[in-house]
Design a protein around this motif. Structure first.
Motif, PDB file in Angstrom:
ATOM      1  N   HIS A   1       1.823   7.876 -11.295  1.00 29.11           N
ATOM      2  CA  HIS A   1       1.214   8.031 -12.474  1.00 29.11           C
ATOM      3  C   HIS A   1       2.358   7.930 -13.658  1.00 29.11           C
ATOM      4  N   GLU A   2       3.548   8.149 -13.403  1.00 33.08           N
ATOM      5  CA  GLU A   2       4.680   7.856 -14.345  1.00 33.08           C
ATOM      6  C   GLU A   2       4.769   6.578 -14.755  1.00 33.08           C
ATOM      7  N   ILE A   3       4.720   5.618 -13.759  1.00 28.76           N
ATOM      8  CA  ILE A   3       4.975   4.492 -14.084  1.00 28.76           C
ATOM      9  C   ILE A   3       3.430   3.591 -14.683  1.00 28.76           C
ATOM     10  N   MET A   4       2.471   4.100 -13.965  1.00 32.64           N
ATOM     11  CA  MET A   4       1.106   3.344 -14.460  1.00 32.64           C
ATOM     12  C   MET A   4      -0.055   4.603 -14.321  1.00 32.64           C
ATOM     13  N   SER A   5      -0.390   5.375 -15.620  1.00 30.63           N
ATOM     14  CA  SER A   5      -1.423   6.130 -15.745  1.00 30.63           C
ATOM     15  C   SER A   5      -2.741   5.451 -15.305  1.00 30.63           C
ATOM     16  N   GLY A   6      -3.627   6.455 -15.036  1.00 26.76           N
ATOM     17  CA  GLY A   6      -5.106   5.777 -14.808  1.00 26.76           C
ATOM     18  C   GLY A   6      -5.321   5.028 -13.665  1.00 26.76           C
ATOM     19  N   LEU A   7      -4.482   5.188 -12.683  1.00 25.18           N
ATOM     20  CA  LEU A   7      -4.883   4.503 -11.229  1.00 25.18           C
ATOM     21  C   LEU A   7      -6.000   5.106 -10.426  1.00 25.18           C
ATOM     22  N   PRO A   8      -6.890   4.267  -9.723  1.00 28.97           N
ATOM     23  CA  PRO A   8      -8.077   4.647  -9.177  1.00 28.97           C
ATOM     24  C   PRO A   8      -7.751   5.045  -7.848  1.00 28.97           C
ATOM     25  N   ILE A   9      -7.118   6.157  -7.707  1.00 27.91           N
ATOM     26  CA  ILE A   9      -6.896   6.977  -6.606  1.00 27.91           C
ATOM     27  C   ILE A   9      -8.143   7.738  -5.873  1.00 27.91           C
ATOM     28  N   LYS A  10      -8.617   7.249  -4.780  1.00 25.48           N
ATOM     29  CA  LYS A  10      -9.759   7.653  -4.035  1.00 25.48           C
ATOM     30  C   LYS A  10      -9.503   8.582  -2.804  1.00 25.48           C
ATOM     31  N   GLY A  11      -8.259   8.614  -2.289  1.00 27.24           N
ATOM     32  CA  GLY A  11      -8.063   9.468  -1.031  1.00 27.24           C
ATOM     33  C   GLY A  11      -6.448   9.788  -0.964  1.00 27.24           C
ATOM     34  N   ARG A  12      -6.195  10.686  -0.423  1.00 24.19           N
ATOM     35  CA  ARG A  12      -4.847  11.283  -0.295  1.00 24.19           C
ATOM     36  C   ARG A  12      -4.815  11.851   1.214  1.00 24.19           C
ATOM     37  N   ALA A  13      -3.423  11.644   1.747  1.00 28.22           N
ATOM     38  CA  ALA A  13      -3.588  12.419   3.232  1.00 28.22           C
ATOM     39  C   ALA A  13      -1.994  12.412   3.379  1.00 28.22           C
ATOM     40  N   SER A  14      -1.567  13.513   4.184  1.00 32.97           N
ATOM     41  CA  SER A  14      -0.397  13.495   4.561  1.00 32.97           C
ATOM     42  C   SER A  14      -0.416  14.069   6.131  1.00 32.97           C
ATOM     43  N   LEU A  15       0.745  13.559   6.896  1.00 38.10           N
ATOM     44  CA  LEU A  15       0.824  13.894   8.369  1.00 38.10           C
ATOM     45  C   LEU A  15       0.619  15.205   8.551  1.00 38.10           C
ATOM     46  N   GLU A  16       1.269  16.035   7.634  1.00 41.34           N
ATOM     47  CA  GLU A  16       1.326  17.441   7.896  1.00 41.34           C
ATOM     48  C   GLU A  16       0.012  18.023   7.633  1.00 41.34           C
ATOM     49  N   GLU A  17      -0.812  17.954   6.637  1.00 39.74           N
ATOM     50  CA  GLU A  17      -2.238  18.570   6.813  1.00 39.74           C
ATOM     51  C   GLU A  17      -3.068  18.240   7.697  1.00 39.74           C
ATOM     52  N   TYR A  18      -2.766  16.831   8.411  1.00 44.97           N
ATOM     53  CA  TYR A  18      -3.821  16.356   9.368  1.00 44.97           C
ATOM     54  C   TYR A  18      -3.150  16.978  10.872  1.00 44.97           C
ATOM     55  N   ASP A  19      -1.964  17.758  10.679  1.00 39.54           N
ATOM     56  CA  ASP A  19      -1.369  18.090  11.819  1.00 39.54           C
ATOM     57  C   ASP A  19      -0.831  17.130  12.815  1.00 39.54           C
ATOM     58  N   TYR A  20      -0.565  15.917  12.230  1.00 34.19           N
ATOM     59  CA  TYR A  20      -0.041  14.796  12.850  1.00 34.19           C
ATOM     60  C   TYR A  20      -1.125  14.240  13.818  1.00 34.19           C
ATOM     61  N   ASN A  21      -2.321  14.520  13.636  1.00 35.41           N
ATOM     62  CA  ASN A  21      -3.273  13.941  14.460  1.00 35.41           C
ATOM     63  C   ASN A  21      -3.553  12.401  14.058  1.00 35.41           C
ATOM     64  N   SER A  22      -3.153  11.571  14.826  1.00 28.89           N
ATOM     65  CA  SER A  22      -3.251  10.031  14.242  1.00 28.89           C
ATOM     66  C   SER A  22      -4.781   9.794  14.156  1.00 28.89           C
ATOM     67  N   ALA A  23      -5.629  10.213  15.168  1.00 27.49           N
ATOM     68  CA  ALA A  23      -7.106   9.635  15.087  1.00 27.49           C
ATOM     69  C   ALA A  23      -7.839  10.326  13.854  1.00 27.49           C
ATOM     70  N   SER A  24      -7.429  11.388  13.444  1.00 26.61           N
ATOM     71  CA  SER A  24      -7.924  12.172  12.126  1.00 26.61           C
ATOM     72  C   SER A  24      -7.469  11.410  11.022  1.00 26.61           C
TER      73      SER A  24
END
Length: 224
Positions: A121-144
């Motif tokens: 966002h610092e480089i380009m504000s207003g990007l159409p980000i529709k999803g976010r994920a980290s390995l940590e929050e999905y407990d490193y479950n690849s299928a999820s």
């Protein structure tokens, strides 16, 4: 243009050609992988066959530092400026914003996910980000993680991982994700920010190692 550095064959393009190829990627119906490549990553990949194969599987690279260009015999001032100013990422984000390409962010930890979004966002504000994920929050479950991404079916996946984790994930997930482009970014993605002293010293150390390795590498194998 194909370049060969430390025995690794890569597809490197100038800014105009990179953007043209990006437009092709957005229309060819496959997931195309793009990654930033640095002297440090090339050193590691040249010493590890698995990492080398992951790197050579990439559909396109973006040079992270101008030393990679010099090693490939590319000395154009305009090309070096493109790399040093991180112009490809700026233009890619501009395209994403202008065309409203659905974008998904992917990192290793929740903290890094937040940092990645802030940097973008610092480089380009207003990007159409529709999803976010980290390995940590999905407990490193690849299928999820794969199911979560495919539910959104983004046009572009933007990720940031420690090397070589990002390239490993690209190798593992490429045939399973419904997207057009997946680009993994370097630790330092914002050209407007100054590198920390530690990062600058680290870069100097790897530059020396890289130059030494290039000088001892068989010259006949370093053709473009």
């Amino acid at each position: 243009m194909q370049i060969k550095v430390l025995g690794i064959t890569l597809m490197d393009l100038g800014l105009r050609e990179s953007l043209r190829q990006t437009d092709v990627f957005l229309k060819n119906g496959a997931l195309n992988t793009i990654a930033y490549v640095s002297t440090q990553k090339l050193i590691h990949a040249s010493e590890n066959e698995e990492e080398k194969s992951w790197m050579e599987e990439l559909d396109m690279i973006v040079c992270e530092d101008s030393d990679v260009l010099h090693a490939a015999g590319i000395t154009s001032r305009s090309r070096i400026r493109e790399v040093e100013k991180n112009e490809y990422l700026i233009e890619l984000l501009r395209r994403i914003k202008h065309n409203r390409y659905t974008t998904y962010l992917f990192t290793d930890t929740k903290e890094n996910l937040s940092l990645l979004e802030d940097d973008l966002h610092e480089i380009m504000s207003g990007l159409p980000i529709k999803g976010r994920a980290s390995l940590e929050e999905y407990d490193y479950n690849s299928a999820s993680i794969i199911n979560a991404m495919n539910t959104v079916a983004p046009t572009v996946i933007i990720s940031k991982f420690p090397y070589p984790q990002g390239m490993h994930l690209m190798h593992e997930y490429k045939m399973l994700l419904n997207a057009e482009i997946w680009i993994t970014l370097p630790d330092h993605i914002n050209a407007l920010k100054r590198r920390t002293l530690i990062k600058r010293l680290e870069q100097k150390i790897y530059r020396r190692q890289f130059v030494k390795k290039i000088n001892h590498f068989p010259k006949e194998d370093e053709t473009i």
